[in-house]
Enzyme design. Structure first.
Site, PDB file in Angstrom:
ATOM      1  N   GLU B  57      32.238   0.015  -2.279  1.00  0.00           N
ATOM      2  CA  GLU B  57      32.535   0.092  -0.841  1.00  0.00           C
ATOM      3  C   GLU B  57      32.004  -1.129  -0.098  1.00  0.00           C
ATOM      4  O   GLU B  57      32.677  -1.681   0.782  1.00  0.00           O
ATOM      5  CB  GLU B  57      31.935   1.358  -0.227  1.00  0.00           C
ATOM      6  CG  GLU B  57      32.458   2.661  -0.818  1.00  0.00           C
ATOM      7  CD  GLU B  57      31.569   3.186  -1.945  1.00  0.00           C
ATOM      8  OE1 GLU B  57      31.044   2.366  -2.739  1.00  0.00           O
ATOM      9  OE2 GLU B  57      31.400   4.408  -2.029  1.00  0.00           O
ATOM     10  N   CYS B  88      26.141   2.890   1.011  1.00  0.00           N
ATOM     11  CA  CYS B  88      27.552   2.610   1.312  1.00  0.00           C
ATOM     12  C   CYS B  88      28.017   3.384   2.538  1.00  0.00           C
ATOM     13  O   CYS B  88      28.789   2.863   3.344  1.00  0.00           O
ATOM     14  CB  CYS B  88      28.410   2.960   0.101  1.00  0.00           C
ATOM     15  SG  CYS B  88      28.130   1.822  -1.276  1.00  0.00           S
TER      16      CYS B  88
END
Lengths: 158, 158
Positions: B57, B88
Protein backbone atom coordinates in the site's frame (compact mmCIF):
# COMPACT_ATOMS: atom_id res chain seq x y z
CA UNK A 1 16.85 10.28 31.20
CA UNK A 2 20.56 9.98 30.47
CA UNK A 3 22.74 12.78 29.16
CA UNK A 4 22.97 11.02 25.80
CA UNK A 5 19.19 10.58 25.55
CA UNK A 6 18.82 14.29 26.07
CA UNK A 7 21.42 15.13 23.42
CA UNK A 8 19.92 12.82 20.81
CA UNK A 9 16.46 14.25 21.41
CA UNK A 10 17.82 17.77 21.18
CA UNK A 11 19.09 16.92 17.71
CA UNK A 12 15.65 15.62 16.71
CA UNK A 13 14.12 18.84 18.06
CA UNK A 14 16.68 20.98 16.23
CA UNK A 15 15.71 19.21 12.99
CA UNK A 16 12.00 19.80 13.69
CA UNK A 17 12.53 23.53 14.23
CA UNK A 18 14.75 24.06 11.20
CA UNK A 19 12.31 22.13 9.03
CA UNK A 20 9.71 24.82 9.77
CA UNK A 21 12.00 27.83 9.61
CA UNK A 22 13.48 26.65 6.31
CA UNK A 23 10.03 25.88 4.87
CA UNK A 24 10.69 22.22 4.09
CA UNK A 25 7.65 20.73 5.79
CA UNK A 26 5.87 19.94 9.04
CA UNK A 27 7.43 20.54 12.48
CA UNK A 28 8.84 17.06 12.96
CA UNK A 29 12.35 15.58 13.18
CA UNK A 30 13.79 12.20 14.12
CA UNK A 31 17.14 10.48 14.55
CA UNK A 32 18.18 6.83 14.71
CA UNK A 33 20.97 5.93 17.11
CA UNK A 34 23.14 2.81 17.22
CA UNK A 35 25.99 2.14 19.64
CA UNK A 36 25.80 5.67 21.01
CA UNK A 37 26.01 7.39 17.62
CA UNK A 38 23.45 9.00 15.32
CA UNK A 39 23.39 6.90 12.14
CA UNK A 40 20.46 8.56 10.35
CA UNK A 41 18.22 11.62 10.44
CA UNK A 42 14.78 12.40 9.06
CA UNK A 43 12.47 15.39 8.73
CA UNK A 44 8.92 15.69 7.49
CA UNK A 45 8.95 16.06 3.69
CA UNK A 46 5.32 15.37 2.81
CA UNK A 47 4.61 18.52 0.85
CA UNK A 48 8.06 19.08 -0.60
CA UNK A 49 8.42 15.56 -2.00
CA UNK A 50 4.72 14.84 -2.70
CA UNK A 51 4.87 11.79 -0.46
CA UNK A 52 2.24 11.50 2.29
CA UNK A 53 4.35 8.77 3.90
CA UNK A 54 7.45 10.99 4.23
CA UNK A 55 7.06 11.68 7.94
CA UNK A 56 10.23 12.26 9.96
CA UNK A 57 10.27 8.79 11.51
CA UNK A 58 9.65 6.97 8.21
CA UNK A 59 12.37 9.00 6.49
CA UNK A 60 14.81 8.34 9.37
CA UNK A 61 14.03 4.60 9.34
CA UNK A 62 14.54 4.37 5.57
CA UNK A 63 17.82 6.26 5.86
CA UNK A 64 19.03 4.10 8.76
CA UNK A 65 18.22 0.90 6.88
CA UNK A 66 20.18 2.19 3.88
CA UNK A 67 23.16 2.93 6.13
CA UNK A 68 22.99 -0.48 7.84
CA UNK A 69 22.08 -2.33 4.63
CA UNK A 70 19.29 -4.19 6.39
CA UNK A 71 15.52 -4.08 6.86
CA UNK A 72 15.65 -4.28 10.68
CA UNK A 73 16.96 -1.77 13.22
CA UNK A 74 18.17 -4.30 15.79
CA UNK A 75 19.72 -2.64 18.81
CA UNK A 76 18.87 0.87 17.63
CA UNK A 77 17.02 3.68 19.41
CA UNK A 78 14.69 6.11 17.69
CA UNK A 79 14.35 9.67 19.00
CA UNK A 80 11.46 11.61 17.49
CA UNK A 81 10.40 15.16 18.29
CA UNK A 82 6.73 14.08 18.48
CA UNK A 83 4.83 10.97 19.52
CA UNK A 84 4.55 8.87 16.34
CA UNK A 85 1.28 8.80 14.41
CA UNK A 86 -0.16 5.32 13.70
CA UNK A 87 1.68 5.13 10.36
CA UNK A 88 5.02 5.95 11.96
CA UNK A 89 4.46 3.81 15.04
CA UNK A 90 3.56 0.93 12.75
CA UNK A 91 6.74 1.56 10.76
CA UNK A 92 8.73 1.58 14.00
CA UNK A 93 7.26 -1.78 15.06
CA UNK A 94 8.12 -3.28 11.65
CA UNK A 95 11.69 -1.89 11.92
CA UNK A 96 12.01 -3.40 15.42
CA UNK A 97 14.34 -0.96 17.21
CA UNK A 98 15.19 -1.56 20.89
CA UNK A 99 13.80 1.71 22.25
CA UNK A 100 11.66 4.68 21.30
CA UNK A 101 11.80 8.20 22.75
CA UNK A 102 9.43 11.03 21.87
CA UNK A 103 8.95 14.63 23.02
CA UNK A 104 5.70 16.36 21.92
CA UNK A 105 2.57 14.28 22.48
CA UNK A 106 -0.11 13.37 19.94
CA UNK A 107 -2.40 15.79 21.79
CA UNK A 108 0.14 18.54 21.12
CA UNK A 109 0.04 17.57 17.41
CA UNK A 110 -3.76 17.71 17.43
CA UNK A 111 -3.59 21.21 18.92
CA UNK A 112 -1.82 22.42 15.77
CA UNK A 113 -4.35 20.66 13.53
CA UNK A 114 -2.61 17.41 12.59
CA UNK A 115 -4.78 14.28 12.23
CA UNK A 116 -2.80 11.98 14.54
CA UNK A 117 -5.50 11.61 17.20
CA UNK A 118 -8.25 11.22 14.58
CA UNK A 119 -6.34 8.41 12.87
CA UNK A 120 -5.72 6.64 16.20
CA UNK A 121 -9.46 6.77 16.87
CA UNK A 122 -10.32 5.48 13.39
CA UNK A 123 -7.94 2.51 13.67
CA UNK A 124 -9.56 1.51 16.96
CA UNK A 125 -13.04 1.34 15.38
CA UNK A 126 -14.58 -1.65 13.60
CA UNK A 127 -14.14 -1.26 9.83
CA UNK A 128 -17.85 -0.57 9.25
CA UNK A 129 -17.85 2.39 11.67
CA UNK A 130 -14.91 4.26 10.16
CA UNK A 131 -15.29 7.55 8.32
CA UNK A 132 -13.26 6.11 5.42
CA UNK A 133 -15.49 3.90 3.23
CA UNK A 134 -13.93 0.44 3.62
CA UNK A 135 -15.12 -2.88 2.25
CA UNK A 136 -13.78 -6.45 2.13
CA UNK A 137 -14.15 -8.27 -1.22
CA UNK A 138 -12.70 -11.39 -2.89
CA UNK A 139 -11.08 -12.89 0.23
CA UNK A 140 -11.27 -16.44 -1.11
CA UNK A 141 -9.36 -15.49 -4.26
CA UNK A 142 -6.75 -13.54 -2.30
CA UNK A 143 -5.87 -16.45 -0.03
CA UNK A 144 -3.93 -18.01 -2.93
CA UNK A 145 -0.97 -15.68 -2.29
CA UNK A 146 -0.93 -16.57 1.40
CA UNK A 147 -1.01 -20.29 0.61
CA UNK A 148 1.87 -19.85 -1.82
CA UNK A 149 3.79 -17.87 0.82
CA UNK A 150 3.29 -20.59 3.42
CA UNK A 151 4.53 -23.21 0.98
CA UNK A 152 7.44 -21.15 -0.37
CA UNK A 153 10.87 -22.56 0.40
CA UNK A 154 12.74 -19.44 -0.70
CA UNK A 155 10.87 -16.73 1.19
CA UNK A 156 12.65 -14.23 3.45
CA UNK A 157 10.40 -13.75 6.47
CA UNK A 158 10.36 -10.45 8.36
CA UNK B 1 -19.43 -5.15 -5.38
CA UNK B 2 -19.29 -3.76 -8.91
CA UNK B 3 -17.64 -5.48 -11.85
CA UNK B 4 -14.89 -2.87 -11.83
CA UNK B 5 -14.25 -3.34 -8.09
CA UNK B 6 -13.77 -7.01 -8.73
CA UNK B 7 -11.39 -6.42 -11.64
CA UNK B 8 -9.24 -3.93 -9.75
CA UNK B 9 -8.98 -6.28 -6.78
CA UNK B 10 -8.08 -9.16 -9.08
CA UNK B 11 -5.13 -7.10 -10.31
CA UNK B 12 -4.03 -6.46 -6.69
CA UNK B 13 -4.32 -10.20 -6.03
CA UNK B 14 -2.38 -11.05 -9.21
CA UNK B 15 0.42 -8.75 -7.99
CA UNK B 16 0.39 -10.40 -4.55
CA UNK B 17 0.73 -13.88 -6.06
CA UNK B 18 3.47 -12.99 -8.54
CA UNK B 19 5.42 -11.20 -5.80
CA UNK B 20 5.73 -14.54 -4.02
CA UNK B 21 6.31 -16.75 -7.04
CA UNK B 22 8.97 -14.35 -8.35
CA UNK B 23 10.63 -14.09 -4.92
CA UNK B 24 10.39 -10.31 -4.62
CA UNK B 25 8.81 -10.14 -1.16
CA UNK B 26 5.75 -10.76 0.97
CA UNK B 27 2.38 -11.89 -0.45
CA UNK B 28 0.88 -8.43 -0.84
CA UNK B 29 -0.19 -6.26 -3.76
CA UNK B 30 -2.15 -3.02 -4.14
CA UNK B 31 -3.44 -0.71 -6.86
CA UNK B 32 -4.65 2.90 -6.82
CA UNK B 33 -7.57 3.76 -9.10
CA UNK B 34 -8.74 7.16 -10.29
CA UNK B 35 -11.63 7.83 -12.69
CA UNK B 36 -12.03 4.12 -13.36
CA UNK B 37 -8.37 3.51 -14.28
CA UNK B 38 -5.41 2.02 -12.43
CA UNK B 39 -2.89 4.84 -12.01
CA UNK B 40 -0.36 3.06 -9.79
CA UNK B 41 0.63 -0.35 -8.45
CA UNK B 42 2.63 -1.56 -5.49
CA UNK B 43 4.01 -4.81 -4.12
CA UNK B 44 5.76 -5.64 -0.88
CA UNK B 45 9.49 -4.92 -1.27
CA UNK B 46 10.67 -4.94 2.35
CA UNK B 47 13.42 -7.50 2.04
CA UNK B 48 14.47 -6.76 -1.54
CA UNK B 49 14.89 -3.01 -0.99
CA UNK B 50 15.90 -3.08 2.70
CA UNK B 51 12.98 -0.82 3.55
CA UNK B 52 10.63 -1.97 6.33
CA UNK B 53 8.11 0.64 5.16
CA UNK B 54 7.92 -0.73 1.61
CA UNK B 55 4.59 -2.51 2.04
CA UNK B 56 2.36 -2.82 -1.03
CA UNK B 57 0.00 0.00 0.00
CA UNK B 58 2.80 2.43 0.89
CA UNK B 59 4.58 1.70 -2.40
CA UNK B 60 1.32 2.13 -4.36
CA UNK B 61 0.52 5.41 -2.59
CA UNK B 62 4.00 6.79 -3.26
CA UNK B 63 3.74 5.77 -6.91
CA UNK B 64 0.26 7.28 -7.28
CA UNK B 65 1.39 10.57 -5.74
CA UNK B 66 4.30 10.69 -8.17
CA UNK B 67 1.92 10.12 -11.09
CA UNK B 68 -0.54 12.77 -9.87
CA UNK B 69 2.20 15.15 -8.70
CA UNK B 70 0.42 15.71 -5.40
CA UNK B 71 0.53 14.54 -1.78
CA UNK B 72 -3.19 13.70 -1.59
CA UNK B 73 -5.19 10.99 -3.38
CA UNK B 74 -8.45 12.93 -3.66
CA UNK B 75 -11.15 10.94 -5.42
CA UNK B 76 -9.03 7.80 -5.64
CA UNK B 77 -9.78 4.25 -4.51
CA UNK B 78 -7.20 1.87 -3.08
CA UNK B 79 -7.52 -1.87 -3.65
CA UNK B 80 -5.19 -3.98 -1.52
CA UNK B 81 -4.92 -7.75 -1.43
CA UNK B 82 -4.86 -7.73 2.40
CA UNK B 83 -6.38 -5.61 5.14
CA UNK B 84 -3.80 -2.85 5.77
CA UNK B 85 -1.52 -3.06 8.80
CA UNK B 86 -1.52 0.01 11.10
CA UNK B 87 1.38 1.57 9.18
CA UNK B 88 -0.41 1.21 5.85
CA UNK B 89 -3.81 2.20 7.19
CA UNK B 90 -2.22 5.29 8.70
CA UNK B 91 -0.58 6.04 5.35
CA UNK B 92 -3.97 5.63 3.66
CA UNK B 93 -5.61 8.08 6.04
CA UNK B 94 -2.84 10.63 5.41
CA UNK B 95 -3.24 10.16 1.63
CA UNK B 96 -7.02 10.67 1.95
CA UNK B 97 -8.46 8.48 -0.82
CA UNK B 98 -12.24 8.23 -1.22
CA UNK B 99 -12.55 4.48 -0.70
CA UNK B 100 -10.60 1.45 0.47
CA UNK B 101 -11.14 -2.18 -0.55
CA UNK B 102 -9.25 -5.15 0.88
CA UNK B 103 -9.38 -8.94 0.43
CA UNK B 104 -7.46 -11.04 2.98
CA UNK B 105 -8.08 -10.05 6.61
CA UNK B 106 -5.50 -9.17 9.25
CA UNK B 107 -6.36 -12.50 10.91
CA UNK B 108 -5.37 -14.23 7.65
CA UNK B 109 -2.05 -12.34 7.79
CA UNK B 110 -1.51 -13.41 11.39
CA UNK B 111 -2.10 -17.02 10.36
CA UNK B 112 0.97 -16.84 8.09
CA UNK B 113 3.04 -15.19 10.87
CA UNK B 114 2.89 -11.49 10.04
CA UNK B 115 2.76 -9.03 12.95
CA UNK B 116 -0.30 -7.03 11.85
CA UNK B 117 -2.55 -8.10 14.72
CA UNK B 118 0.23 -7.70 17.30
CA UNK B 119 0.91 -4.14 16.12
CA UNK B 120 -2.81 -3.26 16.23
CA UNK B 121 -2.89 -4.50 19.84
CA UNK B 122 0.24 -2.57 20.77
CA UNK B 123 -1.10 0.71 19.35
CA UNK B 124 -4.27 0.33 21.39
CA UNK B 125 -2.32 0.06 24.66
CA UNK B 126 -1.15 2.95 26.86
CA UNK B 127 2.48 3.72 26.08
CA UNK B 128 3.74 2.32 29.41
CA UNK B 129 2.16 -1.09 28.76
CA UNK B 130 3.66 -1.69 25.32
CA UNK B 131 6.31 -4.32 24.64
CA UNK B 132 8.43 -1.68 22.90
CA UNK B 133 10.29 0.42 25.49
CA UNK B 134 8.86 3.92 24.97
CA UNK B 135 9.51 7.08 26.95
CA UNK B 136 8.56 10.75 26.65
CA UNK B 137 11.35 13.27 27.28
CA UNK B 138 11.97 17.00 26.63
CA UNK B 139 8.40 17.92 25.71
CA UNK B 140 8.84 21.54 26.78
CA UNK B 141 11.81 22.02 24.48
CA UNK B 142 10.05 20.31 21.56
CA UNK B 143 7.03 22.59 21.68
CA UNK B 144 9.15 25.32 20.06
CA UNK B 145 8.71 23.74 16.62
CA UNK B 146 4.94 23.56 17.07
CA UNK B 147 4.78 27.21 18.12
CA UNK B 148 6.84 28.19 15.09
CA UNK B 149 4.53 26.10 12.86
CA UNK B 150 1.43 27.77 14.27
CA UNK B 151 2.93 31.19 13.64
CA UNK B 152 4.33 30.39 10.20
CA UNK B 153 2.78 32.32 7.34
CA UNK B 154 4.38 30.20 4.60
CA UNK B 155 3.50 26.69 5.79
CA UNK B 156 1.69 24.19 3.55
CA UNK B 157 -0.78 22.35 5.78
CA UNK B 158 -1.77 18.77 5.04
Amino acid sequence: MGKDDSEFMQEAIRLSVSNVTEGRGGPFGAVVVKDGKIIARGVNQVTTTNDPTAHAEVVAIRNACMVLNTFQLDGCEIYTSCEPCPMCLGAIYWARPAKLFYANSKEDATAIDFDDQFIYEELAKPVAERKLFTRQILREEALEAFTKWRESTVKISY
